[in-house]
Enzyme design. Structure first.
Site, PDB file in Angstrom:
ATOM      1  N   ARG A 214       8.940   5.554  -8.292  1.00 61.53           N
ATOM      2  CA  ARG A 214       8.719   6.985  -7.612  1.00 61.53           C
ATOM      3  C   ARG A 214       9.613   7.090  -6.184  1.00 61.53           C
ATOM      4  O   ARG A 214      10.027   8.306  -6.077  1.00 61.53           O
ATOM      5  CB  ARG A 214       7.224   7.206  -7.388  1.00 61.53           C
ATOM      6  CG  ARG A 214       7.005   8.701  -6.638  1.00 61.53           C
ATOM      7  CD  ARG A 214       5.651   9.052  -6.410  1.00 61.53           C
ATOM      8  NE  ARG A 214       5.007   7.744  -5.492  1.00 61.53           N
ATOM      9  CZ  ARG A 214       5.130   7.585  -4.201  1.00 61.53           C
ATOM     10  NH1 ARG A 214       5.719   8.646  -3.504  1.00 61.53           N
ATOM     11  NH2 ARG A 214       4.777   6.490  -3.578  1.00 61.53           N
TER      12      ARG A 214
ATOM     13  N   HIS B  84      -1.296  -5.706  12.476  1.00 60.42           N
ATOM     14  CA  HIS B  84      -1.758  -4.760  13.263  1.00 60.42           C
ATOM     15  C   HIS B  84      -3.277  -4.615  13.180  1.00 60.42           C
ATOM     16  O   HIS B  84      -3.575  -3.657  12.332  1.00 60.42           O
ATOM     17  CB  HIS B  84      -1.110  -3.240  13.338  1.00 60.42           C
ATOM     18  CG  HIS B  84      -1.473  -2.530  14.276  1.00 60.42           C
ATOM     19  ND1 HIS B  84      -0.923  -1.054  14.263  1.00 60.42           N
ATOM     20  CD2 HIS B  84      -2.112  -2.341  15.469  1.00 60.42           C
ATOM     21  CE1 HIS B  84      -1.419  -0.527  15.482  1.00 60.42           C
ATOM     22  NE2 HIS B  84      -2.166  -1.114  16.006  1.00 60.42           N
TER      23      HIS B  84
ATOM     24  N   CYS C  51      -4.204   3.969  -3.937  1.00 60.34           N
ATOM     25  CA  CYS C  51      -3.680   2.588  -4.589  1.00 60.34           C
ATOM     26  C   CYS C  51      -4.708   1.701  -4.848  1.00 60.34           C
ATOM     27  O   CYS C  51      -4.830   1.204  -5.789  1.00 60.34           O
ATOM     28  CB  CYS C  51      -2.564   2.027  -3.569  1.00 60.34           C
ATOM     29  SG  CYS C  51      -1.070   2.911  -3.414  1.00 60.34           S
TER      30      CYS C  51
ATOM     31  N   ARG D  14      -4.443  -0.412  -8.188  1.00 55.09           N
ATOM     32  CA  ARG D  14      -3.684  -0.088  -9.205  1.00 55.09           C
ATOM     33  C   ARG D  14      -2.243  -0.398  -9.001  1.00 55.09           C
ATOM     34  O   ARG D  14      -1.329  -0.511  -9.773  1.00 55.09           O
ATOM     35  CB  ARG D  14      -4.076   1.493  -9.661  1.00 55.09           C
ATOM     36  CG  ARG D  14      -3.400   2.399  -8.648  1.00 55.09           C
ATOM     37  CD  ARG D  14      -3.439   3.950  -9.107  1.00 55.09           C
ATOM     38  NE  ARG D  14      -2.869   4.476  -7.768  1.00 55.09           N
ATOM     39  CZ  ARG D  14      -1.683   4.724  -7.590  1.00 55.09           C
ATOM     40  NH1 ARG D  14      -0.593   4.400  -8.218  1.00 55.09           N
ATOM     41  NH2 ARG D  14      -1.302   5.732  -6.502  1.00 55.09           N
TER      42      ARG D  14
ATOM     43  N   ALA E  19       0.172  -2.022  -5.810  1.00 59.66           N
ATOM     44  CA  ALA E  19       0.157  -3.148  -4.819  1.00 59.66           C
ATOM     45  C   ALA E  19       1.286  -3.464  -4.114  1.00 59.66           C
ATOM     46  O   ALA E  19       2.229  -3.968  -4.820  1.00 59.66           O
ATOM     47  CB  ALA E  19      -0.365  -4.261  -5.315  1.00 59.66           C
TER      48      ALA E  19
ATOM     49  N   ASN F 294      -4.980  -4.376   2.854  1.00 57.12           N
ATOM     50  CA  ASN F 294      -6.182  -4.016   2.067  1.00 57.12           C
ATOM     51  C   ASN F 294      -7.103  -5.260   1.955  1.00 57.12           C
ATOM     52  O   ASN F 294      -8.241  -4.866   1.898  1.00 57.12           O
ATOM     53  CB  ASN F 294      -5.504  -4.047   0.537  1.00 57.12           C
ATOM     54  CG  ASN F 294      -4.430  -2.860   0.563  1.00 57.12           C
ATOM     55  OD1 ASN F 294      -3.424  -2.535  -0.117  1.00 57.12           O
ATOM     56  ND2 ASN F 294      -4.678  -1.784   1.364  1.00 57.12           N
TER      57      ASN F 294
ATOM     58  N   LEU G  76       7.163  -6.155  -4.956  1.00 62.49           N
ATOM     59  CA  LEU G  76       7.758  -5.987  -3.806  1.00 62.49           C
ATOM     60  C   LEU G  76       8.851  -5.340  -3.882  1.00 62.49           C
ATOM     61  O   LEU G  76       9.652  -5.207  -4.917  1.00 62.49           O
ATOM     62  CB  LEU G  76       8.358  -7.847  -3.529  1.00 62.49           C
ATOM     63  CG  LEU G  76       7.639  -8.710  -3.146  1.00 62.49           C
ATOM     64  CD1 LEU G  76       8.195 -10.087  -3.355  1.00 62.49           C
ATOM     65  CD2 LEU G  76       6.917  -8.466  -1.809  1.00 62.49           C
TER      66      LEU G  76
END
Length: 264
Positions: free
Chosen positions: A21, A51, A146, A166, A168, A177, A208
């Site tokens: 997308r 972070h 996500c 869904r 990653a 996450n 990736l």
């Protein structure tokens, strides 16, 4: 965090090239699982600096049920700015679905509060599930969730959590996450007088981005360091009243940060 580095290597070795997308393009695999024993340390990757403040503040923001970036900005966090509108709104994303899932009668369900009550009263139930991906609301969201669904499991006095993600983004998103849901597991365990067990991460489209391939390869040259530990300094009256200052990561050592562009 060797399972994370093994995932990167697996994508580089077996992933398929696909358009996406954002127009960036990805190398991806479909379906992968990693397990982390939370008793052995807090799962912050050490092969690049994370972070931590942004990770913790974002989770506290979700738990407040908020969908405007003002709370994030008030705490020096800007990770959602690319998706917010001019008023800082993001639509009915994670926090809204967790705390105010819309019901057919016009009411709302606080999934987090209900799940917390279930864990306390019926720890062995198989219904400790919270869903963020609401198909009826997806078109109103700045970014559909996500990390879509998570489930808790209690055994032998220990609380475990499994997340289904869904979509990653392995280089930028997944380390956040993993740490976020590990923290959530610790907080709920404290509120329910349980010890922590495992965090299980399950991914669907695991990828990736093309512009992350070289940064990912750099990470593979770094030997993982010992995991840090989480210290929770206070037990507030409810899950929804934790503050950033209640949380402390102890003995976090890492390699330097690796810059990479986010795909919007």
């Amino acid at each position: 965090m060797k399972p994370y580095l093994e995932l990167i290597q697996k994508i580089l070795d077996t992933g398929v090239e696909r358009d996406d997308r954002t127009g960036t393009g990805t190398w991806s695999i479909f379906g992968h699982q990693m397990r982390f024993d939370l008793r052995q340390g807090f799962p912050l990757i050490t092969t690049k600096k994370l972070h931590i403040r942004a990770i913790f503040i974002e989770l506290l923001w979700f738990l407040r049920g908020e969908t405007n970036v003002k709370y994030l900005h008030d705490h020096g966090v800007t990770i959602w700015d690319e998706w917010a509108d001019e008023q800082g709104e993001l639509g009915p994303i994670y926090g809204y679905q967790w705390r105010s899932w819309p019901l057919p009668d016009g009411g709302y369900l606080d999934q987090m509060a209900k799940t917390l009550t279930q864990i306390r009263n019926h720890p062995h139930s198989r219904r400790h599930v919270v869903v963020a991906y609401n198909p009826a609301c997806v078109d109103e969201m700045a970014l559909p969730p996500c990390h879509a669904l998570f489930q808790f499991y209690v055994a032998q006095g220990r609380l475990s959590c499994q997340l289904y993600q869904r979509s990653a983004d392995v280089f930028l998103g997944v380390p956040f996450n993993i740490a976020s849901y590990a923290l959530l597991t610790h907080l709920i365990a404290q509120q329910c007088d349980l010890d922590v067990g495992e965090f299980v991460w399950t991914g669907g489209d695991v990828h990736l981005y093309r512009n992350h391939l070289e940064p990912a390869r750099l990470q593979l040259t770094r030997e993982p360091l010992s995991l840090p530990h989480l210290r929770i300094k206070r037990r507030p009256p409810s899950l929804f009243e934790y503050q950033y200052d209640d949380l402390e990561i102890v003995d976090y050592q890492s390699y330097p940060a690796i810059k990479a562009a986010i795909s919007v």
